[in-house]
Design an enzyme around this catalytic site. Structure first.
Site, mmCIF file in Angstrom:
data_model
loop_
_atom_site.group_PDB
_atom_site.id
_atom_site.type_symbol
_atom_site.label_atom_id
_atom_site.label_comp_id
_atom_site.label_asym_id
_atom_site.label_seq_id
_atom_site.Cartn_x
_atom_site.Cartn_y
_atom_site.Cartn_z
ATOM 1 N N THR A 1 -7.399 23.401 -4.705
ATOM 2 C CA THR A 1 -7.256 22.027 -4.191
ATOM 3 C C THR A 1 -8.582 21.462 -3.689
ATOM 4 O O THR A 1 -9.478 22.223 -3.285
ATOM 5 C CB THR A 1 -6.232 22.035 -3.031
ATOM 6 N N ASP A 2 -8.678 20.142 -3.668
ATOM 7 C CA ASP A 2 -9.869 19.498 -3.085
ATOM 8 C C ASP A 2 -9.894 19.636 -1.563
ATOM 9 O O ASP A 2 -10.914 19.384 -0.933
ATOM 10 C CB ASP A 2 -9.952 18.014 -3.494
ATOM 11 N N GLU A 3 -8.740 20.042 -0.975
ATOM 12 C CA GLU A 3 -8.675 20.094 0.495
ATOM 13 C C GLU A 3 -9.591 21.163 1.078
ATOM 14 O O GLU A 3 -9.885 21.141 2.270
ATOM 15 C CB GLU A 3 -7.219 20.299 0.951
ATOM 16 N N TYR B 1 -3.245 25.514 5.580
ATOM 17 C CA TYR B 1 -3.096 25.495 4.121
ATOM 18 C C TYR B 1 -4.459 25.531 3.433
ATOM 19 O O TYR B 1 -4.725 26.410 2.596
ATOM 20 C CB TYR B 1 -2.312 24.244 3.682
ATOM 21 N N LYS C 1 -6.278 28.432 1.066
ATOM 22 C CA LYS C 1 -6.721 28.197 -0.322
ATOM 23 C C LYS C 1 -8.228 28.464 -0.436
ATOM 24 O O LYS C 1 -8.700 29.026 -1.436
ATOM 25 C CB LYS C 1 -6.407 26.755 -0.759
HETATM 26 P P1 NAD Z 1 4.791 23.959 -5.075
HETATM 27 O O1 NAD Z 1 4.930 24.291 -3.628
HETATM 28 O O2 NAD Z 1 5.595 22.834 -5.641
HETATM 29 O O3 NAD Z 1 5.116 25.249 -5.966
HETATM 30 C C1 NAD Z 1 4.682 26.528 -5.637
HETATM 31 C C2 NAD Z 1 5.487 27.519 -6.462
HETATM 32 O O4 NAD Z 1 4.997 28.835 -6.152
HETATM 33 C C3 NAD Z 1 6.977 27.522 -6.152
HETATM 34 O O5 NAD Z 1 7.716 27.544 -7.338
HETATM 35 C C4 NAD Z 1 7.189 28.799 -5.347
HETATM 36 O O6 NAD Z 1 8.476 29.368 -5.529
HETATM 37 C C5 NAD Z 1 6.099 29.696 -5.927
HETATM 38 N N1 NAD Z 1 5.675 30.730 -4.996
HETATM 39 C C6 NAD Z 1 5.389 30.616 -3.671
HETATM 40 N N2 NAD Z 1 5.041 31.802 -3.152
HETATM 41 C C7 NAD Z 1 5.092 32.694 -4.171
HETATM 42 C C8 NAD Z 1 4.812 34.092 -4.269
HETATM 43 N N3 NAD Z 1 4.431 34.796 -3.208
HETATM 44 N N4 NAD Z 1 4.963 34.694 -5.469
HETATM 45 C C9 NAD Z 1 5.378 33.977 -6.561
HETATM 46 N N5 NAD Z 1 5.644 32.668 -6.509
HETATM 47 C C10 NAD Z 1 5.506 32.027 -5.341
HETATM 48 O O7 NAD Z 1 3.238 23.735 -5.276
HETATM 49 P P2 NAD Z 1 2.493 22.775 -6.316
HETATM 50 O O8 NAD Z 1 2.341 21.442 -5.711
HETATM 51 O O9 NAD Z 1 3.120 22.906 -7.643
HETATM 52 O O10 NAD Z 1 1.057 23.448 -6.337
HETATM 53 C C11 NAD Z 1 0.722 24.452 -7.281
HETATM 54 C C12 NAD Z 1 -0.707 24.896 -7.056
HETATM 55 O O11 NAD Z 1 -1.580 23.781 -7.183
HETATM 56 C C13 NAD Z 1 -0.950 25.464 -5.650
HETATM 57 O O12 NAD Z 1 -1.816 26.559 -5.765
HETATM 58 C C14 NAD Z 1 -1.611 24.326 -4.892
HETATM 59 O O13 NAD Z 1 -2.472 24.823 -3.888
HETATM 60 C C15 NAD Z 1 -2.384 23.659 -6.018
HETATM 61 N N6 NAD Z 1 -2.628 22.213 -5.842
HETATM 62 C C16 NAD Z 1 -1.596 21.358 -5.544
HETATM 63 C C17 NAD Z 1 -1.852 20.003 -5.427
HETATM 64 C C18 NAD Z 1 -0.742 19.001 -5.155
HETATM 65 O O14 NAD Z 1 -1.025 17.818 -4.972
HETATM 66 N N7 NAD Z 1 0.522 19.409 -5.147
HETATM 67 C C19 NAD Z 1 -3.152 19.515 -5.613
HETATM 68 C C20 NAD Z 1 -4.178 20.422 -5.920
HETATM 69 C C21 NAD Z 1 -3.900 21.765 -6.033
HETATM 70 P P1 TYD Z 2 1.122 15.084 1.375
HETATM 71 O O1 TYD Z 2 1.930 14.518 0.264
HETATM 72 O O2 TYD Z 2 1.788 15.982 2.361
HETATM 73 O O3 TYD Z 2 -0.160 15.763 0.736
HETATM 74 P P2 TYD Z 2 -1.519 16.326 1.461
HETATM 75 O O4 TYD Z 2 -1.272 16.487 2.899
HETATM 76 O O5 TYD Z 2 -1.696 17.616 0.756
HETATM 77 O O6 TYD Z 2 -2.580 15.303 1.165
HETATM 78 O O7 TYD Z 2 0.533 13.862 2.202
HETATM 79 C C1 TYD Z 2 -0.259 12.863 1.577
HETATM 80 C C2 TYD Z 2 -0.729 11.935 2.680
HETATM 81 O O8 TYD Z 2 0.396 11.229 3.208
HETATM 82 C C3 TYD Z 2 -1.354 12.674 3.853
HETATM 83 O O9 TYD Z 2 -2.439 11.886 4.353
HETATM 84 C C4 TYD Z 2 -0.244 12.739 4.874
HETATM 85 C C5 TYD Z 2 0.542 11.463 4.604
HETATM 86 N N1 TYD Z 2 1.988 11.529 4.863
HETATM 87 C C6 TYD Z 2 2.609 10.517 5.620
HETATM 88 O O10 TYD Z 2 1.954 9.547 6.084
HETATM 89 N N2 TYD Z 2 3.950 10.586 5.815
HETATM 90 C C7 TYD Z 2 4.705 11.620 5.325
HETATM 91 O O11 TYD Z 2 5.931 11.648 5.569
HETATM 92 C C8 TYD Z 2 4.063 12.654 4.539
HETATM 93 C C9 TYD Z 2 4.846 13.790 3.977
HETATM 94 C C10 TYD Z 2 2.705 12.546 4.335
#
Ligand code: NAD
Ligand code: TYD
Length: 352
Positions: free
Chosen positions: A133-135, A159, A163
């Site tokens: 992630t960019d975070e 989180y 990561k």
């Molecule tokens: P998500 O929470 O929707 O899905 C995570 C999945 O991993 C779930 O299906 C969960 O059951 C599985 N999981 C959790 N712990 C596990 C374990 N110990 N063993 C096996 N499986 C396990 O997450 P996402 O949004 O799909 O993100 C996927 C990846 O992308 C993550 O690594 C996250 O850090 C990264 N990412 C997400 C975002 C975003 O905006 N969602 C952005 C950048 C990077």
């Molecule tokens: P989120 O979807 O949780 O992603 P991330 O924290 O990984 O960026 O949140 C996106 C942005 O929205 C973040 O700045 C937090 C804000 N947010 C709210 O303002 N209200 C909400 O109910 C949630 C879930 C997030």
């Protein structure tokens, strides 16, 4: 075969579905623990596809991961599995350390042992792709340039810290052992099958259910938004053409303040599913207590992946958010399935 972890989650699930749309695609072993965020309903359309082997299990399970590698002989591992929600990491960081750090460590170790035993041709072709992630880069001020791959790591939430730690392990396995890794750091994703604890799906569903649309703090926090299928296509490019040991930033060039994202969703819903009283869904916007340690701004400079791998996102924010809102309107059965008891408990804990 390829081994995908976390393929029942939001991004992993979209990745599996997109991958298998290609008729000649290699098979996928999909290892997922099915935490609250894992959802087999997302994978319904590939349930009978012989190219998809689903295994419920933990990436931290050494015996299981070693057995899967031995049995299926994948040419790549793509690690999506993680605890991914910042707010949950604030309430309970332990699982983030366990899955994101220890789990990644275990995958690296199992992967390295497997890779060491491959013949020279297979060894040279093998890839371990870590999805991050960019975070990890921390927070930007309004005038800072966007994150590049050389930005220092300054994670601020449990989180992002977990990561960041996993990214460092991946990097070290390349430099120390020559393990063939690739890392991608992506901005906020949105799109179909997104669990409604995250901002965009939460707002769509709360709006339709007549509930408040909670905006943390002043709503001026900025995120870069990328449609999930664009993230998946970028990962395929990095896997195919990425240089070993390198990291690639992936982003949508779509910086938006949270309040503007929410207002856009309200406007789209006003057009597609007007409220019975004729008022705008924006009436439901409610400012709530800010998130602890809330990062102000993330922005991704995705020029390296554009330049070196010729990747660009297909969707603009306007086209992607329109498709996303429409998808949630068209898929009430999926939505009802994820809105389980434990999810309702979480909403109560977080927003009351
Ligand atoms: P998500 O929470 O929707 O899905 C995570 C999945 O991993 C779930 O299906 C969960 O059951 C599985 N999981 C959790 N712990 C596990 C374990 N110990 N063993 C096996 N499986 C396990 O997450 P996402 O949004 O799909 O993100 C996927 C990846 O992308 C993550 O690594 C996250 O850090 C990264 N990412 C997400 C975002 C975003 O905006 N969602 C952005 C950048 C990077
Ligand atoms: P989120 O979807 O949780 O992603 P991330 O924290 O990984 O960026 O949140 C996106 C942005 O929205 C973040 O700045 C937090 C804000 N947010 C709210 O303002 N209200 C909400 O109910 C949630 C879930 C997030």
């Amino acid at each position: 075969m390829i081994l995908v972890t976390g393929g029942a989650g939001f991004i992993g699930g979209n990745f599996v579905l997109d991958w298998l749309k290609e008729p000649k695609a290699e098979g996928i072993v999909n290892l997922d623990k099915l935490t609250y965020a894992g959802n087999l309903a997302t994978l319904d359309s590939v349930r009978n596809d012989p190219r998809h082997v689903f295994v419920q299990g933990d990436i931290g399970d050494h015996a299981l991961v070693s057995r899967l590698l031995k049995e299926h002989q994948p040419r790549a591992i793509i690690n999506f599995a993680a605890e991914s929600h910042v707010d949950r990491s604030i309430h309970g960081p332990a699982e983030f350390v366990q899955t994101n750090i220890d789990g990644t460590f275990n995958l690296l170790e199992c992967g390295r042992a497997y890779w060491n035993d491959l013949d020279e041709v297979k060894k040279a072709a093998f890839r371990f792709h870590h999805v991050s992630t960019d975070e990890v880069y921390g927070s930007l001020s309004a005038s800072d340039p966007a994150f590049t791959e050389t930005n220092p790591y300054e994670p601020n939430s449990p989180y992002s810290a977990s990561k960041a730690a996993s990214d460092h392990l991946v990097r070290a396995w390349f430099h120390t052992y020559g393990f063939p890794v690739l890392t991608s750091n992506c901005s906020n994703n949105y799109g179909p099958y997104h669990f409604p604890e995250k901002l965009i799906p939460l707002v769509i569903l709360n709006a339709l259910n007549g509930k408040p649309l909670p905006i943390y703090g002043d709503g001026q926090q900025v995120r870069d938004w990328l449609f999930v299928s664009d993230h998946c296509s970028a990962i395929r490019e990095v896997l195919a053409k990425g240089k070993l040991g390198e990291t690639y930033n992936i982003g949508g060039w779509n910086e938006k303040a949270n309040i503007d994202v929410v207002k856009t969703i309200c406007q789209i819903l006003d057009g597609l599913r007007p409220r019975a009283d004729g008022k705008s869904y924006a009436e439901q916007i409610t400012f709530v207590k800010d998130r602890l340690g809330h990062d102000r701004r993330y922005a991704i400079d995705a020029s390296k992946i554009a330049r070196e791998l010729d990747w660009k996102p297909k969707e603009t924010f306007d086209s992607g958010i329109q498709k996303t809102v429409q998808w949630y309107l068209d898929n009430p059965v999926w939505v009802e399935g994820v809105v389980s008891g434990s999810y309702r408990d979480w909403l109560q804990k977080q927003y009351n």
